[in-house]
Design a protein around this motif. Structure first.
Motif, short mmCIF file in Angstrom:
data_model
loop_
_atom_site.label_atom_id
_atom_site.label_comp_id
_atom_site.label_asym_id
_atom_site.label_seq_id
_atom_site.Cartn_x
_atom_site.Cartn_y
_atom_site.Cartn_z
N MET A 54 68.84 40.91 73.86
CA MET A 54 67.57 41.46 74.32
C MET A 54 67.43 42.87 73.77
O MET A 54 68.37 43.66 73.77
N GLN A 88 66.97 46.68 73.10
CA GLN A 88 67.24 47.85 73.91
C GLN A 88 66.04 48.78 73.85
O GLN A 88 65.51 49.05 72.77
N LEU A 89 65.60 49.26 75.03
CA LEU A 89 64.44 50.13 75.10
C LEU A 89 64.71 51.44 74.37
O LEU A 89 65.66 52.15 74.67
N ALA A 115 59.12 45.43 83.78
CA ALA A 115 60.51 45.34 83.32
C ALA A 115 60.61 44.57 82.01
O ALA A 115 61.36 44.96 81.11
N ARG A 116 59.87 43.47 81.89
CA ARG A 116 59.89 42.70 80.64
C ARG A 116 59.32 43.53 79.49
O ARG A 116 59.84 43.49 78.37
N GLN A 152 62.02 45.93 78.39
CA GLN A 152 63.13 45.26 77.73
C GLN A 152 62.78 44.80 76.32
O GLN A 152 63.62 44.82 75.42
N ASP A 153 61.54 44.39 76.14
CA ASP A 153 61.13 43.82 74.85
C ASP A 153 60.60 44.86 73.88
O ASP A 153 60.36 44.53 72.71
N THR A 177 60.34 47.93 71.29
CA THR A 177 61.20 48.52 70.27
C THR A 177 60.35 49.06 69.14
O THR A 177 59.18 48.65 68.97
N ASN A 195 67.59 52.31 87.86
CA ASN A 195 67.43 50.87 87.66
C ASN A 195 68.30 50.08 88.64
O ASN A 195 69.22 50.62 89.27
N ASP A 204 63.27 48.24 89.05
CA ASP A 204 63.81 49.04 87.95
C ASP A 204 62.87 50.20 87.67
O ASP A 204 61.71 50.22 88.07
#
Length: 265
Positions: free
Chosen positions: A1, A3-4, A55-56, A59-60, A62, A182, A201
């Protein structure tokens, strides 16, 4: 996944820093992340869904699509039978300021404010994604931060560096920094989410002002400041992060930078 904001994070030791000077000129014009602020409450039935959407998104995200998410828990749901342990009247005041700045009719949860310029319902994933795509992006500030623990219940963070964006709009701007946490799990015993185990989070625990910047300050303007965060029972650096952002008098965000907390603070 993903990384932010991997390109902006720094770990190890007690100091986190911006990109090195050799690469700074090349990165000067690179777009930084967008700030996404979620106003929610554990007393609101639809807020858990909005928390999951945010949160999604974090996470997604970038690269050129990067975002920094901050969750502000408001307190105006507390009278409905469940007192949100992370709610603050200060976050309600912050949301009210956006209602005025964006010329909205009323407060509501869950609400998302993007880059201080647009808003949508927090559960509307497509609308949120579109708002992020449409938001203006500014270079992330090039700040360095040094951490200290003057006493067991206080975290001190000292910042210095350049804004990397000109301060637009009348009234100057503020450099603000949020300490968030978080992985917070709450068993909700009453209210609209009674019987649910809630995961939150990016929960803002503290928000402090690092510095004030005058109107028209250049992108090369160097600012510095030190803030102290009172810590809470159960504080763990590995679950926390910092989001530093520049916000003008109209509440428009002019740049965002993210830091992980080093393990040894």
């Amino acid at each position: 996944m993903a990384q932010l904001l991997a390109c902006f994070r720094r770990r190890g030791g007690a100091t986190a820093s911006a990109p090195d000077e050799a690469a700074e000129d090349q990165q000067q014009a690179a777009p930084g992340p967008v700030l996404v602020e979620l106003f929610s409450s554990q007393g609101c039935a639809t807020s858990p869904e909005a928390d999951a959407v945010a949160a999604r998104l974090a996470q997604d995200s970038t690269g050129e699509g990067a975002v920094v998410v901050l969750g502000f828990h408001v307190d105006y749901w507390d009278y409905r039978g469940w007192k949100d342990p992370f709610a603050s009247s200060a976050w309600t005041v912050r949301q009210k300021a956006y209602v005025e700045a964006l010329r909205l009719d009323t407060l509501f949860t869950p609400q998302v404010v993007v880059q201080g310029r647009a808003h949508c319902v927090g559960t509307e994933q497509d609308a949120l994604a579109q708002a992020v795509r449409d938001a203006p992006r500014y270079p992330a500030p090039a700040m360095k931060v040094t951490f200290q623990r003057p006493n067991p219940t206080t975290l001190q963070a000292s910042f210095t560096g350049s804004l990397r964006s000109r301060v637009e709009g009348p009234g100057g701007a503020s450099v603000l920094v949020a300490l968030y946490e978080n992985g917070l799990v709450t068993d909700c015993g009453r209210g609209e989410n009674k019987g649910k185990s809630l995961l939150n989070d990016h929960v803002v625990r503290r928000l402090e002002k690092v510095a004030a910047v005058r109107e028209g300050a250049s992108a090369r303007k160097t600012v510095s400041g030190t803030v102290q965060f009172p810590l809470w029972d159960g504080f763990r650096a590995t679950r926390c992060g910092l989001a530093l952002f520049v916000q003008n008098a109209a509440l428009q965000v002019l740049g965002v930078q993210h830091f992980d907390l080093p393990d040894n603070v």
